[in-house]
Design an enzyme around this catalytic site. Sequence first.
Site, PDB file in Angstrom:
ATOM      1  N   TYR A 135       0.823  -1.212   0.000  1.00 23.47           N
ATOM      2  CA  TYR A 135       0.000   0.000   0.000  1.00 23.47           C
ATOM      3  C   TYR A 135       0.859   1.265   0.000  1.00 23.47           C
ATOM      4  O   TYR A 135       0.475   2.272  -0.583  1.00 23.47           O
ATOM      5  CB  TYR A 135      -0.890   0.028   1.248  1.00 23.47           C
ATOM      6  CG  TYR A 135      -2.272  -0.520   1.046  1.00 23.47           C
ATOM      7  CD1 TYR A 135      -2.463  -1.832   0.644  1.00 23.47           C
ATOM      8  CD2 TYR A 135      -3.390   0.276   1.281  1.00 23.47           C
ATOM      9  CE1 TYR A 135      -3.741  -2.334   0.482  1.00 23.47           C
ATOM     10  CE2 TYR A 135      -4.669  -0.226   1.121  1.00 23.47           C
ATOM     11  CZ  TYR A 135      -4.845  -1.529   0.717  1.00 23.47           C
ATOM     12  OH  TYR A 135      -6.111  -2.011   0.559  1.00 23.47           O
ATOM     13  N   LYS A 190       2.474 -15.339   2.872  1.00 22.78           N
ATOM     14  CA  LYS A 190       2.642 -16.028   1.585  1.00 22.78           C
ATOM     15  C   LYS A 190       4.137 -16.342   1.485  1.00 22.78           C
ATOM     16  O   LYS A 190       4.816 -15.985   0.516  1.00 22.78           O
ATOM     17  CB  LYS A 190       2.137 -15.124   0.442  1.00 22.78           C
ATOM     18  CG  LYS A 190       2.035 -15.817  -0.911  1.00 22.78           C
ATOM     19  CD  LYS A 190       0.947 -16.865  -1.011  1.00 22.78           C
ATOM     20  CE  LYS A 190       1.024 -17.608  -2.328  1.00 22.78           C
ATOM     21  NZ  LYS A 190       0.098 -18.759  -2.404  1.00 22.78           N
ATOM     22  N   ASP A 222      -3.853 -17.947   0.840  1.00 21.01           N
ATOM     23  CA  ASP A 222      -4.871 -18.625   0.021  1.00 21.01           C
ATOM     24  C   ASP A 222      -5.631 -19.655   0.860  1.00 21.01           C
ATOM     25  O   ASP A 222      -6.853 -19.764   0.795  1.00 21.01           O
ATOM     26  CB  ASP A 222      -4.259 -19.259  -1.242  1.00 21.01           C
ATOM     27  CG  ASP A 222      -2.992 -20.049  -0.982  1.00 21.01           C
ATOM     28  OD1 ASP A 222      -2.462 -20.012   0.148  1.00 21.01           O
ATOM     29  OD2 ASP A 222      -2.517 -20.733  -1.914  1.00 21.01           O
ATOM     30  N   ASP A 246      -6.722  -6.423   4.028  1.00 18.87           N
ATOM     31  CA  ASP A 246      -7.811  -5.731   3.330  1.00 18.87           C
ATOM     32  C   ASP A 246      -8.789  -6.758   2.768  1.00 18.87           C
ATOM     33  O   ASP A 246     -10.003  -6.666   2.962  1.00 18.87           O
ATOM     34  CB  ASP A 246      -7.230  -4.876   2.195  1.00 18.87           C
ATOM     35  CG  ASP A 246      -8.312  -4.180   1.389  1.00 18.87           C
ATOM     36  OD1 ASP A 246      -9.222  -3.621   2.006  1.00 18.87           O
ATOM     37  OD2 ASP A 246      -8.246  -4.215   0.146  1.00 18.87           O
ATOM     38  N   ASP A 250     -12.712  -8.194   4.521  1.00 18.86           N
ATOM     39  CA  ASP A 250     -13.996  -8.132   3.815  1.00 18.86           C
ATOM     40  C   ASP A 250     -14.644  -9.512   3.786  1.00 18.86           C
ATOM     41  O   ASP A 250     -15.855  -9.653   3.983  1.00 18.86           O
ATOM     42  CB  ASP A 250     -13.814  -7.647   2.362  1.00 18.86           C
ATOM     43  CG  ASP A 250     -14.112  -6.161   2.198  1.00 18.86           C
ATOM     44  OD1 ASP A 250     -13.873  -5.408   3.159  1.00 18.86           O
ATOM     45  OD2 ASP A 250     -14.578  -5.763   1.109  1.00 18.86           O
TER      46      ASP A 250
END
Length: 356
Positions: A135, A190, A222, A246, A250
């Site tokens: 970001y 990851k 994942d 992020d 959600d």
Amino acid sequence: MKIAVLPGDGIGTEIVKEAVKVLHALDLPFEMEQALVGGAAYDAHGHPLPESTLKLAMDADAVLFGAVGDWKYDTLDRPLRPEQAILGLRKHMGLFANFRPAICYEQLVGASSLKPELIAGLDILIIRELTGDIYFGQPRGRRTAVDGHFPGAEEAFDTMRYSKPEIERIAHVAFQAARKRNKKVTSVDKANVLETFQFWKDVVTEVHKQYPDVELQHMYVDNAAMQLVKAPKAFDVLVTGNMFGDILSDEASMLTGSIGMLPSASLNSKGQGLYEPSHGSAPDIAGKGVANPLATILSAAMMLRFSLNQPEAADRIEAAVQKVLAQGLRTPDIYSEGTTKVGTAQMGDAVVQALA
Ligand code: IPM
Ligand code: MG
């Protein structure tokens, strides 16, 4: 107790109004000052985060934030888009620790798209690092490729990066939060592909040595996305970087059936915080008086607990929200047959009444 009130765009103005109503009803000595932010600030001052708004926020004990953004600003240069306001506040205030609880309220079990047995009693806490990662990493931009699959072609790039202290401080936040809950942290990375997240995993593992009473589990992002819909109750505290957080927050919010119910807190190392609903500005329903104000009202409760040292007042608000749900009051996003559909202001009024 100084609160900067930044309603923003879309439903932001409607829902913040209800939260302010609830705060006033507590009869505590707050000083609240309001300012424009996001698209509304761009329209009035030509910038989504005017100097005066930033100063108000930086000088306050806490910021109550609504939401920013509208499609009509999508063609503006990136630095002028409404989203830059929230990114700028996070950066300038150093709000590195983002708490996004996903709690399934008993009365709303049926609102989830998942089977009730999977989510009844769900209470997980996502802790998202908020001021680092891809970001904010530099350099970023567009250029002509000198290598890769198509040398000479136009390309765009961003930089994913984390420093050791950035990972350490968010890891401490996660372990300390887990101590007050079920003592389990899942660190999401990851590491199988990315250097940044191998480092993340190594640093979290090292910090964990100071918290032998807390269980640490590592999970690839994942797999975490899959486990969140397969067995969400297996999580307690989930800690991860800005980008993965992020996305996963959600996803987690929807497990509860209603993003309109979920508050969030973003804290810096000085105890200042910005409190906002987990949902966005929802321009499609703005101005209609149908938005659910409960996430913002619950964000105000988090503000009282984390930044203003008023835990009893926070408890009172949360109990009042439970009470209006038990009374069967529902905004359209959480409505189901047999309950009573109400609008934004009615819901706010009901919470105020339930406080008494
Ligand atoms: C969020 C939002 C923001 C983000 C946007 C509005 C910049 O999606 O708070 O999750 O990506 O962090
Ligand atoms: Mg988001």
